[in-house]
Design a protein around this motif. Structure first.
Motif, PDB file in Angstrom:
ATOM      1  N   CYS A   2      17.795 -13.220 -31.973  1.00 16.89           N
ATOM      2  CA  CYS A   2      17.794 -14.637 -32.310  1.00 16.89           C
ATOM      3  C   CYS A   2      16.649 -15.367 -31.606  1.00 16.89           C
ATOM      4  O   CYS A   2      16.353 -15.122 -30.427  1.00 16.89           O
ATOM      5  CB  CYS A   2      19.141 -15.254 -31.909  1.00 16.89           C
ATOM      6  SG  CYS A   2      19.269 -17.019 -32.268  1.00 16.89           S
ATOM      7  N   TRP A   3      16.001 -16.270 -32.332  1.00 10.75           N
ATOM      8  CA  TRP A   3      14.899 -17.082 -31.788  1.00 10.75           C
ATOM      9  C   TRP A   3      15.342 -17.847 -30.536  1.00 10.75           C
ATOM     10  O   TRP A   3      14.546 -18.042 -29.612  1.00 10.75           O
ATOM     11  CB  TRP A   3      14.439 -18.039 -32.883  1.00 10.75           C
ATOM     12  CG  TRP A   3      13.609 -19.193 -32.436  1.00 10.75           C
ATOM     13  CD1 TRP A   3      12.258 -19.222 -32.267  1.00 10.75           C
ATOM     14  CD2 TRP A   3      14.072 -20.509 -32.128  1.00 10.75           C
ATOM     15  NE1 TRP A   3      11.842 -20.460 -31.873  1.00 10.75           N
ATOM     16  CE2 TRP A   3      12.947 -21.277 -31.773  1.00 10.75           C
ATOM     17  CE3 TRP A   3      15.338 -21.120 -32.119  1.00 10.75           C
ATOM     18  CZ2 TRP A   3      13.036 -22.618 -31.404  1.00 10.75           C
ATOM     19  CZ3 TRP A   3      15.445 -22.449 -31.764  1.00 10.75           C
ATOM     20  CH2 TRP A   3      14.291 -23.186 -31.406  1.00 10.75           C
ATOM     21  N   HIS A   4      16.594 -18.237 -30.468  1.00  9.04           N
ATOM     22  CA  HIS A   4      17.073 -19.121 -29.409  1.00  9.04           C
ATOM     23  C   HIS A   4      17.209 -18.430 -28.061  1.00  9.04           C
ATOM     24  O   HIS A   4      16.597 -18.847 -27.075  1.00  9.04           O
ATOM     25  CB  HIS A   4      18.430 -19.715 -29.847  1.00  9.04           C
ATOM     26  CG  HIS A   4      19.083 -20.610 -28.857  1.00  9.04           C
ATOM     27  ND1 HIS A   4      20.458 -20.568 -28.609  1.00  9.04           N
ATOM     28  CD2 HIS A   4      18.579 -21.564 -28.034  1.00  9.04           C
ATOM     29  CE1 HIS A   4      20.742 -21.482 -27.701  1.00  9.04           C
ATOM     30  NE2 HIS A   4      19.634 -22.103 -27.331  1.00  9.04           N
TER      31      HIS A   4
ATOM     32  N   LEU B  31      17.524 -14.663 -27.914  1.00  7.10           N
ATOM     33  CA  LEU B  31      17.292 -13.224 -28.131  1.00  7.10           C
ATOM     34  C   LEU B  31      18.566 -12.398 -28.282  1.00  7.10           C
ATOM     35  O   LEU B  31      18.521 -11.164 -28.198  1.00  7.10           O
ATOM     36  CB  LEU B  31      16.424 -12.629 -27.005  1.00  7.10           C
ATOM     37  CG  LEU B  31      14.983 -13.137 -26.944  1.00  7.10           C
ATOM     38  CD1 LEU B  31      14.239 -12.467 -25.786  1.00  7.10           C
ATOM     39  CD2 LEU B  31      14.241 -12.880 -28.259  1.00  7.10           C
TER      40      LEU B  31
ATOM     41  N   CYS C 171      23.923 -16.453 -36.248  1.00  2.29           N
ATOM     42  CA  CYS C 171      23.983 -15.855 -34.925  1.00  2.29           C
ATOM     43  C   CYS C 171      25.392 -15.985 -34.356  1.00  2.29           C
ATOM     44  O   CYS C 171      26.023 -17.050 -34.434  1.00  2.29           O
ATOM     45  CB  CYS C 171      22.963 -16.541 -34.003  1.00  2.29           C
ATOM     46  SG  CYS C 171      22.995 -15.919 -32.305  1.00  2.29           S
TER      47      CYS C 171
ATOM     48  N   TYR D 117      19.894 -18.221 -40.291  1.00  2.00           N
ATOM     49  CA  TYR D 117      18.583 -17.840 -40.794  1.00  2.00           C
ATOM     50  C   TYR D 117      18.726 -17.390 -42.244  1.00  2.00           C
ATOM     51  O   TYR D 117      19.705 -16.711 -42.601  1.00  2.00           O
ATOM     52  CB  TYR D 117      17.999 -16.689 -39.973  1.00  2.00           C
ATOM     53  CG  TYR D 117      17.839 -16.993 -38.504  1.00  2.00           C
ATOM     54  CD1 TYR D 117      16.656 -17.520 -38.002  1.00  2.00           C
ATOM     55  CD2 TYR D 117      18.883 -16.746 -37.609  1.00  2.00           C
ATOM     56  CE1 TYR D 117      16.500 -17.801 -36.654  1.00  2.00           C
ATOM     57  CE2 TYR D 117      18.743 -17.023 -36.258  1.00  2.00           C
ATOM     58  CZ  TYR D 117      17.549 -17.551 -35.792  1.00  2.00           C
ATOM     59  OH  TYR D 117      17.405 -17.838 -34.453  1.00  2.00           O
TER      60      TYR D 117
ATOM     61  N   ARG E 189      13.766 -17.588 -41.690  1.00  2.00           N
ATOM     62  CA  ARG E 189      13.561 -18.974 -41.302  1.00  2.00           C
ATOM     63  C   ARG E 189      14.899 -19.628 -40.963  1.00  2.00           C
ATOM     64  O   ARG E 189      15.864 -19.467 -41.710  1.00  2.00           O
ATOM     65  CB  ARG E 189      12.874 -19.744 -42.433  1.00  2.00           C
ATOM     66  CG  ARG E 189      12.620 -21.224 -42.177  1.00  2.00           C
ATOM     67  CD  ARG E 189      11.604 -21.442 -41.101  1.00  2.00           C
ATOM     68  NE  ARG E 189      10.304 -20.855 -41.421  1.00  2.00           N
ATOM     69  CZ  ARG E 189       9.266 -20.920 -40.604  1.00  2.00           C
ATOM     70  NH1 ARG E 189       9.378 -21.511 -39.434  1.00  2.00           N
ATOM     71  NH2 ARG E 189       8.114 -20.352 -40.934  1.00  2.00           N
TER      72      ARG E 189
ATOM     73  N   SER F 121       9.327 -23.928 -35.273  1.00  2.00           N
ATOM     74  CA  SER F 121       9.012 -22.573 -34.821  1.00  2.00           C
ATOM     75  C   SER F 121      10.212 -21.636 -34.899  1.00  2.00           C
ATOM     76  O   SER F 121      10.089 -20.450 -34.567  1.00  2.00           O
ATOM     77  CB  SER F 121       8.503 -22.611 -33.376  1.00  2.00           C
ATOM     78  OG  SER F 121       9.553 -22.936 -32.479  1.00  2.00           O
ATOM     79  N   ALA F 122      11.344 -22.143 -35.341  1.00  2.00           N
ATOM     80  CA  ALA F 122      12.577 -21.355 -35.321  1.00  2.00           C
ATOM     81  C   ALA F 122      12.598 -20.358 -36.476  1.00  2.00           C
ATOM     82  O   ALA F 122      12.956 -20.694 -37.613  1.00  2.00           O
ATOM     83  CB  ALA F 122      13.786 -22.278 -35.379  1.00  2.00           C
ATOM     84  N   CYS F 123      12.203 -19.163 -36.197  1.00  2.00           N
ATOM     85  CA  CYS F 123      12.229 -18.106 -37.209  1.00  2.00           C
ATOM     86  C   CYS F 123      12.249 -16.757 -36.513  1.00  2.00           C
ATOM     87  O   CYS F 123      11.946 -16.641 -35.322  1.00  2.00           O
ATOM     88  CB  CYS F 123      11.033 -18.201 -38.148  1.00  2.00           C
ATOM     89  SG  CYS F 123       9.443 -17.963 -37.325  1.00  2.00           S
ATOM     90  N   VAL F 124      12.623 -15.735 -37.255  1.00  2.68           N
ATOM     91  CA  VAL F 124      12.555 -14.355 -36.784  1.00  2.68           C
ATOM     92  C   VAL F 124      11.743 -13.566 -37.800  1.00  2.68           C
ATOM     93  O   VAL F 124      11.614 -13.961 -38.971  1.00  2.68           O
ATOM     94  CB  VAL F 124      13.952 -13.729 -36.602  1.00  2.68           C
ATOM     95  CG1 VAL F 124      14.733 -14.464 -35.525  1.00  2.68           C
ATOM     96  CG2 VAL F 124      14.733 -13.711 -37.912  1.00  2.68           C
ATOM     97  N   ARG F 125      11.173 -12.483 -37.369  1.00  2.00           N
ATOM     98  CA  ARG F 125      10.297 -11.705 -38.242  1.00  2.00           C
ATOM     99  C   ARG F 125      11.086 -11.060 -39.378  1.00  2.00           C
ATOM    100  O   ARG F 125      12.188 -10.526 -39.183  1.00  2.00           O
ATOM    101  CB  ARG F 125       9.584 -10.618 -37.433  1.00  2.00           C
ATOM    102  CG  ARG F 125       8.645  -9.772 -38.272  1.00  2.00           C
ATOM    103  CD  ARG F 125       7.872  -8.763 -37.449  1.00  2.00           C
ATOM    104  NE  ARG F 125       7.009  -7.955 -38.303  1.00  2.00           N
ATOM    105  CZ  ARG F 125       6.222  -6.973 -37.877  1.00  2.00           C
ATOM    106  NH1 ARG F 125       6.165  -6.688 -36.584  1.00  2.00           N
ATOM    107  NH2 ARG F 125       5.464  -6.287 -38.732  1.00  2.00           N
TER     108      ARG F 125
END
Length: 349
Positions: free
Chosen positions: A52-54, A56, A71, A78, A83, A96-100
């Motif tokens: 998680c972006w927040h 991990l 999450c 997401y 996104r 900026s809140a995203c994961v690959r």
């Protein structure tokens, strides 16, 4: 100066069997990267970074909400592109809140993932393992989680002379060490070809030949054609035919033919996911044969797994030791050269 990473990233790797990925969260590590896989409501597969972006926390510990993930720690959601679409206790979403999100392709009963630059993720580069779902072939396989460097599995498959000693009760015979072999290569492939003429079939192949020709008891011509496709797929054309009936010239009608399908995905520097299957082109509807072959090959591969894991422990106990090579290692040596070139090219060496 060479990079310390042993595997290229700009390549397709099998992340799972297609049946493993459904409407639940599947965690898997591919080339050192934790990912989470699932199917959207339209059936397509999504693969996201499992962090998680927040904070991990692994997203695989969360749950599906429609086509996205929530999450399990603080409820950030997401979408399938990675996104963020919802944050707790606030309406504004941090841009900026995203994961690959990773490119994925389903083919040949596997879900393939591209861990490198997504711009290069051309589906045409997925390794050819069509025997796994070709209607002219039947078979099944399993996954082995090996406690060893993926290159040791490749070494093992490129040199099958070990069958004489490690698999002597099933597929090994002395002729494997007595006949010449040919090695050819391109920039992305290595092929090792070996023919054994007029030999007695080892137990595994004698049993398969008896399925088609119950009265045959004489010698056979046996073949092993090992084809490596970079970075980690090896398909082995194997079989036996009644001796002198034309198999070396291309007529295999008086024999039995199989393909040992192998694709190995590095998990870490010292562990890997080994996906394998065995496919045949005779008695396609006989599930008894399919099951018996799968379990028989599984027993053979367990012997390999035990040996390879022990080899990895020995390598760790002898840091800096350089392998010695014999003539039989020619195919594996070419494989390692190709891998080194791919890794070095990615590192700009």
């Amino acid at each position: 100066m060479q990079t310390s990473r042993s595997f290229p990233l700009n390549a397709w790797y099998a992340a799972a069997w297609d049946h493993e990925v459904g409407r639940s969260l599947l965690a898997r590590t591919v080339c050192g990267a934790p990912v989470v896989l699932y199917r959207r409501t339209d059936g397509r597969v999504t693969a996201l970074a499992d962090a998680c972006w927040h904070r991990l926390v692994p997203l695989s510990m969360g749950r599906l909400v429609g086509d996205g993930i929530q999450c399990g720690y603080h409820g950030i959601r997401y979408d399938s592109d990675g996104r963020a679409t919802h944050m707790p206790a606030q309406e504004t979403l941090n841009p900026s809140a995203c994961v690959r999100s990773y490119p994925v392709v389903e083919r040949h009963r596997y879900v393939w993932l591209w861990p490198g630059d997504p711009a290069g993720a051309d589906p045409a580069l997925v390794p050819d393992m069509h025997w796994n779902d070709d209607p002219e072939w039947a078979g099944d396989g399993k996954t082995i989680h090996t406690e060893c460097d993926y290159r040791l599995v490749l070494d093992n498959l490129m040199d099958l002379t070990h069958e004489t000693f490690l698999h002597g009760s099933s597929i090994g015979n002395a002729e494997l060490n007595e006949v010449p072999f040919e090695v050819t290569h391109t920039d992305t492939t290595v092929t090792v070809t070996r023919w054994m003429h007029g030999i007695q079939a080892p137990p595994f192949w004698a049993a398969q030949l008896a399925e088609r020709f119950p009265d045959h008891t004489g010698p056979v011509d046996r073949w092993q054609i090992i084809r490596f496709e970079a970075p980690s797929t090896i398909c082995i054309d194997v079989g036996v035919a009644k001796a002198g009936t034309g198999a070396p010239e291309g007529d295999r009608s008086q024999g039995v033919n199989g393909y040992v399908l192998n694709t190995i995905t590095p998990e870490t520097d010292g562990t890997s996911h080994y996906f394998w299957a065995f496919a045949r082109n005779y008695k396609l509807l006989d599930q008894r044969i399919t099951t018996r072959l799968r379990e028989g090959v599984s027993g053979v591969f367990f012997e390999d797994e035990t040996m390879l894991n022990a080899q990895q422990r020995a390598i760790e106990a002898n840091p800096g030791y350089d392998f010695y090579n014999l003539n039989i290692d020619a195919g594996g040596m070419w494989v390692r050269r190709l891998l080194e070139r791919m890794v070095d090219a990615e590192a700009g060496v």
